[in-house]
Every structure is written in structure tokens, then in C-alpha cells.
Design a protein around this motif. Structure first.
Motif, PDB file in Angstrom:
ATOM      1  N   TYR A  20       0.830  -1.202   0.000  1.00 48.12           N
ATOM      2  CA  TYR A  20       0.000   0.000   0.000  1.00 48.12           C
ATOM      3  C   TYR A  20       0.864   1.250   0.000  1.00 48.12           C
ATOM      4  O   TYR A  20       1.948   1.286   0.570  1.00 48.12           O
ATOM      5  CB  TYR A  20      -0.956  -0.008   1.202  1.00 48.12           C
ATOM      6  N   TYR A  21       0.304   2.301  -0.639  1.00 47.34           N
ATOM      7  CA  TYR A  21       1.041   3.550  -0.832  1.00 47.34           C
ATOM      8  C   TYR A  21       0.113   4.725  -0.538  1.00 47.34           C
ATOM      9  O   TYR A  21      -1.050   4.745  -0.988  1.00 47.34           O
ATOM     10  CB  TYR A  21       1.537   3.634  -2.285  1.00 47.34           C
ATOM     11  N   CYS A  22       0.624   5.690   0.210  1.00 44.43           N
ATOM     12  CA  CYS A  22      -0.139   6.895   0.552  1.00 44.43           C
ATOM     13  C   CYS A  22       0.222   8.011  -0.431  1.00 44.43           C
ATOM     14  O   CYS A  22       1.387   8.409  -0.526  1.00 44.43           O
ATOM     15  CB  CYS A  22       0.152   7.330   1.986  1.00 44.43           C
ATOM     16  N   GLU A  23      -0.770   8.506  -1.141  1.00 45.40           N
ATOM     17  CA  GLU A  23      -0.523   9.583  -2.109  1.00 45.40           C
ATOM     18  C   GLU A  23      -0.252  10.923  -1.434  1.00 45.40           C
ATOM     19  O   GLU A  23       0.293  11.827  -2.056  1.00 45.40           O
ATOM     20  CB  GLU A  23      -1.726   9.727  -3.055  1.00 45.40           C
ATOM     21  N   GLU A  24      -0.630  11.050  -0.184  1.00 42.29           N
ATOM     22  CA  GLU A  24      -0.469  12.319   0.511  1.00 42.29           C
ATOM     23  C   GLU A  24       0.969  12.528   0.979  1.00 42.29           C
ATOM     24  O   GLU A  24       1.552  13.592   0.767  1.00 42.29           O
ATOM     25  CB  GLU A  24      -1.419  12.364   1.706  1.00 42.29           C
ATOM     26  N   CYS A  29       3.528   0.914   3.234  1.00 44.74           N
ATOM     27  CA  CYS A  29       3.369   0.088   4.423  1.00 44.74           C
ATOM     28  C   CYS A  29       2.725  -1.237   4.030  1.00 44.74           C
ATOM     29  O   CYS A  29       2.216  -1.397   2.917  1.00 44.74           O
ATOM     30  CB  CYS A  29       2.532   0.795   5.487  1.00 44.74           C
ATOM     31  N   CYS A  30       2.741  -2.167   4.963  1.00 46.30           N
ATOM     32  CA  CYS A  30       2.122  -3.466   4.716  1.00 46.30           C
ATOM     33  C   CYS A  30       0.650  -3.399   5.092  1.00 46.30           C
ATOM     34  O   CYS A  30       0.175  -2.422   5.679  1.00 46.30           O
ATOM     35  CB  CYS A  30       2.837  -4.551   5.515  1.00 46.30           C
ATOM     36  N   SER A  31      -0.076  -4.449   4.762  1.00 41.91           N
ATOM     37  CA  SER A  31      -1.522  -4.460   5.016  1.00 41.91           C
ATOM     38  C   SER A  31      -1.840  -4.467   6.513  1.00 41.91           C
ATOM     39  O   SER A  31      -2.874  -3.937   6.926  1.00 41.91           O
ATOM     40  CB  SER A  31      -2.157  -5.674   4.329  1.00 41.91           C
ATOM     41  N   VAL A  74     -23.840   9.896   8.057  1.00 48.43           N
ATOM     42  CA  VAL A  74     -23.427   8.585   7.573  1.00 48.43           C
ATOM     43  C   VAL A  74     -22.038   8.273   8.120  1.00 48.43           C
ATOM     44  O   VAL A  74     -21.178   9.161   8.184  1.00 48.43           O
ATOM     45  CB  VAL A  74     -23.419   8.533   6.032  1.00 48.43           C
ATOM     46  N   SER A  75     -21.824   7.034   8.531  1.00 50.27           N
ATOM     47  CA  SER A  75     -20.517   6.593   9.018  1.00 50.27           C
ATOM     48  C   SER A  75     -19.941   5.570   8.050  1.00 50.27           C
ATOM     49  O   SER A  75     -20.662   4.758   7.470  1.00 50.27           O
ATOM     50  CB  SER A  75     -20.642   5.967  10.414  1.00 50.27           C
ATOM     51  N   GLN A  76     -18.615   5.627   7.899  1.00 46.87           N
ATOM     52  CA  GLN A  76     -17.948   4.726   6.981  1.00 46.87           C
ATOM     53  C   GLN A  76     -16.559   4.396   7.508  1.00 46.87           C
ATOM     54  O   GLN A  76     -15.867   5.267   8.044  1.00 46.87           O
ATOM     55  CB  GLN A  76     -17.845   5.371   5.592  1.00 46.87           C
ATOM     56  N   HIS A  77     -16.156   3.151   7.357  1.00 43.40           N
ATOM     57  CA  HIS A  77     -14.817   2.722   7.762  1.00 43.40           C
ATOM     58  C   HIS A  77     -13.888   2.819   6.553  1.00 43.40           C
ATOM     59  O   HIS A  77     -14.153   2.206   5.511  1.00 43.40           O
ATOM     60  CB  HIS A  77     -14.849   1.292   8.303  1.00 43.40           C
ATOM     61  N   LEU A  78     -12.810   3.583   6.716  1.00 38.43           N
ATOM     62  CA  LEU A  78     -11.864   3.797   5.621  1.00 38.43           C
ATOM     63  C   LEU A  78     -10.462   3.444   6.070  1.00 38.43           C
ATOM     64  O   LEU A  78     -10.106   3.630   7.247  1.00 38.43           O
ATOM     65  CB  LEU A  78     -11.896   5.258   5.153  1.00 38.43           C
ATOM     66  N   LYS A  79      -9.670   2.945   5.129  1.00 39.99           N
ATOM     67  CA  LYS A  79      -8.256   2.702   5.400  1.00 39.99           C
ATOM     68  C   LYS A  79      -7.511   4.031   5.411  1.00 39.99           C
ATOM     69  O   LYS A  79      -7.743   4.896   4.566  1.00 39.99           O
ATOM     70  CB  LYS A  79      -7.662   1.788   4.337  1.00 39.99           C
ATOM     71  N   SER A  80      -6.610   4.181   6.353  1.00 38.06           N
ATOM     72  CA  SER A  80      -5.870   5.435   6.471  1.00 38.06           C
ATOM     73  C   SER A  80      -4.380   5.152   6.645  1.00 38.06           C
ATOM     74  O   SER A  80      -3.977   4.063   7.070  1.00 38.06           O
ATOM     75  CB  SER A  80      -6.389   6.270   7.641  1.00 38.06           C
ATOM     76  N   CYS A  81      -3.583   6.166   6.308  1.00 37.65           N
ATOM     77  CA  CYS A  81      -2.134   6.058   6.403  1.00 37.65           C
ATOM     78  C   CYS A  81      -1.689   6.062   7.862  1.00 37.65           C
ATOM     79  O   CYS A  81      -2.148   6.917   8.640  1.00 37.65           O
ATOM     80  CB  CYS A  81      -1.499   7.217   5.637  1.00 37.65           C
ATOM     81  N   PRO A  82      -0.812   5.176   8.259  1.00 38.50           N
ATOM     82  CA  PRO A  82      -0.348   5.169   9.657  1.00 38.50           C
ATOM     83  C   PRO A  82       0.520   6.370  10.012  1.00 38.50           C
ATOM     84  O   PRO A  82       0.762   6.618  11.189  1.00 38.50           O
ATOM     85  CB  PRO A  82       0.440   3.860   9.765  1.00 38.50           C
ATOM     86  N   LYS A  83       0.977   7.121   9.007  1.00 37.26           N
ATOM     87  CA  LYS A  83       1.832   8.280   9.283  1.00 37.26           C
ATOM     88  C   LYS A  83       1.038   9.585   9.304  1.00 37.26           C
ATOM     89  O   LYS A  83       1.082  10.336  10.268  1.00 37.26           O
ATOM     90  CB  LYS A  83       2.938   8.362   8.231  1.00 37.26           C
ATOM     91  N   CYS A  84       0.299   9.879   8.198  1.00 39.92           N
ATOM     92  CA  CYS A  84      -0.401  11.163   8.098  1.00 39.92           C
ATOM     93  C   CYS A  84      -1.907  11.023   8.229  1.00 39.92           C
ATOM     94  O   CYS A  84      -2.617  12.035   8.169  1.00 39.92           O
ATOM     95  CB  CYS A  84      -0.063  11.845   6.777  1.00 39.92           C
ATOM     96  N   HIS A  85      -2.401   9.785   8.376  1.00 45.57           N
ATOM     97  CA  HIS A  85      -3.827   9.501   8.548  1.00 45.57           C
ATOM     98  C   HIS A  85      -4.672   9.939   7.346  1.00 45.57           C
ATOM     99  O   HIS A  85      -5.877  10.179   7.481  1.00 45.57           O
ATOM    100  CB  HIS A  85      -4.364  10.163   9.828  1.00 45.57           C
ATOM    101  N   SER A  86      -4.053  10.044   6.195  1.00 46.51           N
ATOM    102  CA  SER A  86      -4.802  10.365   4.981  1.00 46.51           C
ATOM    103  C   SER A  86      -5.519   9.117   4.464  1.00 46.51           C
ATOM    104  O   SER A  86      -5.061   7.990   4.685  1.00 46.51           O
ATOM    105  CB  SER A  86      -3.854  10.893   3.898  1.00 46.51           C
ATOM    106  N   HIS A  87      -6.641   9.340   3.786  1.00 42.69           N
ATOM    107  CA  HIS A  87      -7.410   8.230   3.229  1.00 42.69           C
ATOM    108  C   HIS A  87      -7.081   7.981   1.757  1.00 42.69           C
ATOM    109  O   HIS A  87      -7.731   7.143   1.118  1.00 42.69           O
ATOM    110  CB  HIS A  87      -8.909   8.511   3.375  1.00 42.69           C
ATOM    111  N   LYS A  88      -6.080   8.674   1.252  1.00 45.15           N
ATOM    112  CA  LYS A  88      -5.678   8.481  -0.139  1.00 45.15           C
ATOM    113  C   LYS A  88      -4.691   7.317  -0.220  1.00 45.15           C
ATOM    114  O   LYS A  88      -3.495   7.487  -0.451  1.00 45.15           O
ATOM    115  CB  LYS A  88      -5.045   9.758  -0.694  1.00 45.15           C
ATOM    116  N   ILE A  89      -5.226   6.124   0.001  1.00 42.90           N
ATOM    117  CA  ILE A  89      -4.411   4.913   0.024  1.00 42.90           C
ATOM    118  C   ILE A  89      -4.646   4.137  -1.266  1.00 42.90           C
ATOM    119  O   ILE A  89      -5.790   3.906  -1.672  1.00 42.90           O
ATOM    120  CB  ILE A  89      -4.771   4.036   1.242  1.00 42.90           C
ATOM    121  N   LEU A  90      -3.559   3.748  -1.920  1.00 45.17           N
ATOM    122  CA  LEU A  90      -3.634   2.985  -3.160  1.00 45.17           C
ATOM    123  C   LEU A  90      -2.812   1.708  -3.032  1.00 45.17           C
ATOM    124  O   LEU A  90      -1.835   1.659  -2.281  1.00 45.17           O
ATOM    125  CB  LEU A  90      -3.103   3.795  -4.344  1.00 45.17           C
TER     126      LEU A  90
END
Length: 494
Positions: A20-24, A29-31, A74-90
């Protein structure tokens, strides 16, 4: 999994596959290290818009798109970056594929540089044809004699743009070639290079955009000059349309050039025979030789009549008369005429008549330049060929890289399989197959079952002797045949 595909995860400090890669922030990081965060947001139930405005502290909300107040949380569970907590994870492989495709698209987009230039050249050819038609018989118009020289300058400017574009594309191709390794072999690049590869792609894209901007700016300058040509040709077309139906009355000489024509009314006049002429509608024609007026009359069937035709050099006086309703007054030694025209047209007609008297002296038309204009050609085939050869060379290299990568992966897979065969487990199985248990098996037990219908006679197996119930004699049989494993372990009985 090959150890070459494993990298150190900076968060869990394990050698794992970083997927996984954070665009921000550009972190990989690993899964297991991805954070799962709950995100709350408001959505409009009418238009599904998330553009919500909070009106007051009481929690009243309004949709900015449709002005609806039907808003839900509305609530939603999103994957986030462990460093910057951004949701732009690819997925890292999707990111690499995206970068590779963008690079290949930039290579193919080089073809687009040729299209604006080709369109401009086509416009030049159309203008050249229209100017040639304007100078052609039966009505030869030589207005704006500098059009040929100005258009010839534009042709030469396009040739200069083409040569400059070829140099810029050559530089662009060299730039692409220097960085091809990062993109053609991107799946073997470490994840830490993703940010670097993104910056390289941005630089290549800026190079592409600079060439595109160069073409657009030069094309804009040329198209602005096209407007002046179109305006001049439109005026000439109007003059030709006025002269053409009356050419049998005008009887233009070989070098006689139309100057201007206007619809007007001959209010009154007197010819050489002292004959008064009044209220005649028609067209006043001006050439570099004569002034002519053709009267047009009739309702159902239109008829024409030439009222006068006088040499321009015989003109004695030309002026405007009247204060409220001005008239054009023209006088010759053998006649005088008054025409009804609007005030702005009177001054224009006077200017054209004065121009006609000095047209021969001010004739700047250059036949040599006109000839050069008709002979000049612009060929884009060499530029197009260079672009296509460059694109094909890049994609040929890409195919070579793909074959090399596939060959390398196949070799690694063979090595992995060989390592598995040489593992202790596989060796123990192989030694077991070579043990006396397998080597000393009774052949009769290892033979496949034979059908009684086969051509080979089958062996009859005699059953064990029947022992009556109550008999104390045990049946006799060979232990070593019945239990073959006892052949190599005499102390073991079943």
C-alpha cells in the motif's frame, strides 16, 4: 515468496510485502499496518451531495446544491495512512501501473503536436487559393496588393515553426529516453522511489506542455493575421459580385481593374447632348480607367441600361453638396451628375474615385512574389516520420523489457522450485522411497490387477485352508510373505 520482493516495513519492522502507498505523504506500508478509521459525514438525501452547510449552532443543516434540509449523518470505515492519517491509500502495484501508463501516454501524445500545425498549413493553402481566385478573370481585383507578400511571410514563418518543433521534439525524446528505466522496469523499483518517479513524470509532462504552449502561441499569432486576410477577401468578393453581372455593359479593358461599386440613385444629370436625366436607380462603378453608371429598372423582368461611361482622367470636379441631405456631385467636360448617397458613403466614394485616378502610380502588386507564393509548399511528412519512428522505438524497447522481466521471473520460479525439491522434507521422502520396504516388496503385491477377460492368463490365488470350528490346529502361513516389513525388521510382528 521470493526474498527480493520483501522489504522492511518502517512501522512494524518486519520484512514483508509492502502493498500500500499513501498519495499524501508517499509512505509505503504493509496491510497489517494500515489503520482502519471511522469517518462521519453528512449527506443530502435528495441529491446525494456532501456539500453541506451548517446554518446555526443548533445543528440545522442545508444542502448547498439543492437547498434541501433532508440531511443524514453517515458513518464509513476507511483505510488510512499510519503516518499522516490520509485516506488516499492505493495499492502499490496499481500506483506503479498508473505511472507506467501515464509515461506511455506521454510518448503517444507526441503525435498531437502535428495536428495544430497541419490545421494552420491547411488554412494557409485555402487563403492562397482564395487570393488566386480574387486575382483571376473575368473580374480581376487587385485590392490589397500586399496580401501575397504578407501570406508568403506566414508560409516562411510556418516553416520556421516546423524546424523549431523538430528540435523541441528531439529534446523531448532524449528526456524520455534518459528516464525510461524508471517506468519500463517500474515493478522492480523499490517503493521508496515512487515519489522520485512521480517528480520525474512531472518534469517530462512539463516538457510536453512547453512544446504544446509553443505551438499554441505561434498558431494564435498566425490565426490573428488570418482575420485580416478574411476581411480583405470578403470585400473583394463583394466587389466581384457587383461587377460580374454587368461586365457586358462595362466592357473592361485588359489592364482595367475594378476599384469600387455602390448602389445609388441618379437624382439628375445632363449629358453631352444637354439631355436631363432624373430619378434613375442603378449602380455606380469605379475602375482605374472609367466611371460608369448602369440604370436598372423593371418589376417582373429586370433590365439594365448604361447611362454613361466616362474616363476617370476627364473628371473636372467631385464634391458633396447640400447641408441636410448631402449629394455626390461629379462633373466632366461633357456632363455632370448628382447621386443620392448616405453621408458616410459619399466620403468613401470620393476617396475611391481619387484612389482610382492615382491607382496606376500606387500599384504595388508584385507578380514575382505572387509566383513564389504559388510555388511554395510545406511538407510535414519528414516531421511525422520522425515522430512515428521515435514512438515505435520506445514501444520496441518496452517489449524487450517485458521479455527480459518475464524471463527473469521464470528463472526465479525455477530456482524456487529447485530449492523446494532440495528441502529436507523432499529429501526424506526420496530416501524413504529408496528404503528396503519399497525395494523388497513382493512383486505379486505390486503388480496391477489384471482383468479375467484379458488375453494374459491370470494367476489363480488359492484361498487359505478351511479350518473347522473348534479345531486346535492353527492355520499355517509364511509370516515373511504376509508381512513384508518383517524382512528388514525381524523383531517386529504384526
Amino acid at each position: 515468496m521470493s526474498s527480493k520482493n520483501l522489504q522492511l516495513c518502517r512501522f512494524c519492522q518486519k520484512h514483508v510485502k509492502l502493498a500500500y502507498y499513501c498519495e499524501e505523504c508517499g509512505t509505503s506500508c504493509c496491510s497489517d499496518c494500515l489503520h482502519d478509521e471511522r469517518v462521519d459525514y453528512f449527506i443530502c438525501q435528495e441529491c446525494n451531495s456532501k456539500n453541506i452547510e451548517f446554518l446555526d449552532l443548533n445543528g440545522k443543516k442545508l444542502c448547498k446544491d439543492c437547498s434541501s434540509e433532508n440531511i443524514n449523518k453517515v458513518s464509513q470505515h476507511l483505510k488510512s495512512c499510519p503516518k499522516c492519517h490520509s485516506h488516499k491509500i492505493l495499492n502499490i502495484y496499481e500506483k506503479k501501473e498508473e505511472l507506467e501508463q501515464k509515461f506511455l501516454e506521454l510518448i503517444k501524445e507526441t503525435r498531437s503536436f502535428i495536428h495544430p500545425l497541419r490545421d494552420a498549413i491547411n488554412e494557409l493553402y485555402i487563403l492562397r487559393h482564395n487570393i488566386s481566385v480574387a486575382r483571376s478573370p473575368p473580374i480581376k481585383c487587385y485590392h490589397y496588393p500586399k496580401m501575397e507578400s504578407e501570406l508568403l511571410v506566414l508560409f516562411k514563418q510556418i516553416i520556421h515553426i516546423k524546424d523549431t518543433l523538430l528540435e523541441k521534439i528531439n529534446t523531448h525524446f532524449r528526456h524520455l529516453a534518459l528516464n525510461k528505466e524508471f517506468f519500463f522496469d517500474i515493478y522492480n523499483q523499490p517503493n521508496s522511489n515512487i515519489r522520485i518517479i512521480e517528480n520525474i513524470l512531472e518534469n517530462v509532462f512539463r516538457s510536453h506542455e512547453s512544446i504544446k504552449k509553443f505551438i499554441e502561441e505561434n498558431n494564435q499569432e498566425i490565426y490573428e493575421k488570418f482575420d485580416g486576410f478574411q476581411k480583405n477577401l470578403k470585400f473583394i468578393e463583394k466587389i466581384k459580385k457587383l461587377f460580374l453581372p454587368y461586365k457586358r455593359f462595362l466592357n473592361l479593358a485588359e489592364n482595367e481593374k475594378p476599384i469600387y461599386a455602390v448602389n445609388t440613385i441618379l437624382i439628375n444629370g445632363m449629358d453631352s447632348q444637354n439631355k436631363f436625366i432624373k430619378k434613375n436607380k442603378g449602380i455606380l462603378f469605379i475602375t482605374n480607367y472609367d466611371l460608369s453608371f448602369v440604370h436598372e429598372y423593371g418589376v417582373i423582368k429586370r433590365k439594365q441600361e448604361l447611362i454613361f461611361k466616362a474616363p476617370i482622367n476627364d473628371l473636372i470636379n467631385i464634391t458633396d453638396k447640400g447641408k441636410l441631405f448631402k449629394k455626390l456631385f461629379i462633373q466632366f467636360d461633357y456632363g455632370k451628375y448628382e447621386f443620392s448617397l448616405s453621408s458616410n458613403l459619399i466620403s468613401k466614394v470620393i476617396d475611391y474615385i481619387l484612389l482610382a485616378r492615382s491607382f496606376q502610380e500606387k500599384d504595388l502588386y508584385d507578380n514575382e512574389i505572387a509566383k513564389n507564393l504559388q510555388e511554395i509548399e510545406i511538407d510535414l511528412s519528414d516531421l511525422l516520420k520522425y515522430i512515428e519512428e521515435g514512438i515505435n522505438s520506445f514501444f520496441s524497447l518496452k517489449i524487450i523489457y517485458n521479455k527480459r522481466i518475464n524471463k527473469k521471473q521464470k528463472k526465479e520460479l525455477e530456482i524456487t522450485d529447485q530449492n523446494q525439491l532440495n528441502s529436507p522434507y523432499c529429501n526424506s521422502m526420496q530416501n524413504q522411497n529408496q528404503s528396503p520396504f519399497y525395494q523388497n516388496q513382493n512383486p505379486s503385491l505390486l503388480q496391477p490387477h489384471k482383468s479375467p477377460f484379458s488375453s494374459t492368463p491370470y494367476r489363480n490365488i488359492e484361498p487359505y485352508p478351511y479350518q473347522p470350528i473348534g479345531s486346535t490346529v492353527s492355520p499355517s502361513f509364511d509370516r515373511d510373505i504376509f508381512y513384508p516389513q518383517n524382512n528388514f525388521n525381524g523383531q517386529r510382528y504384526q
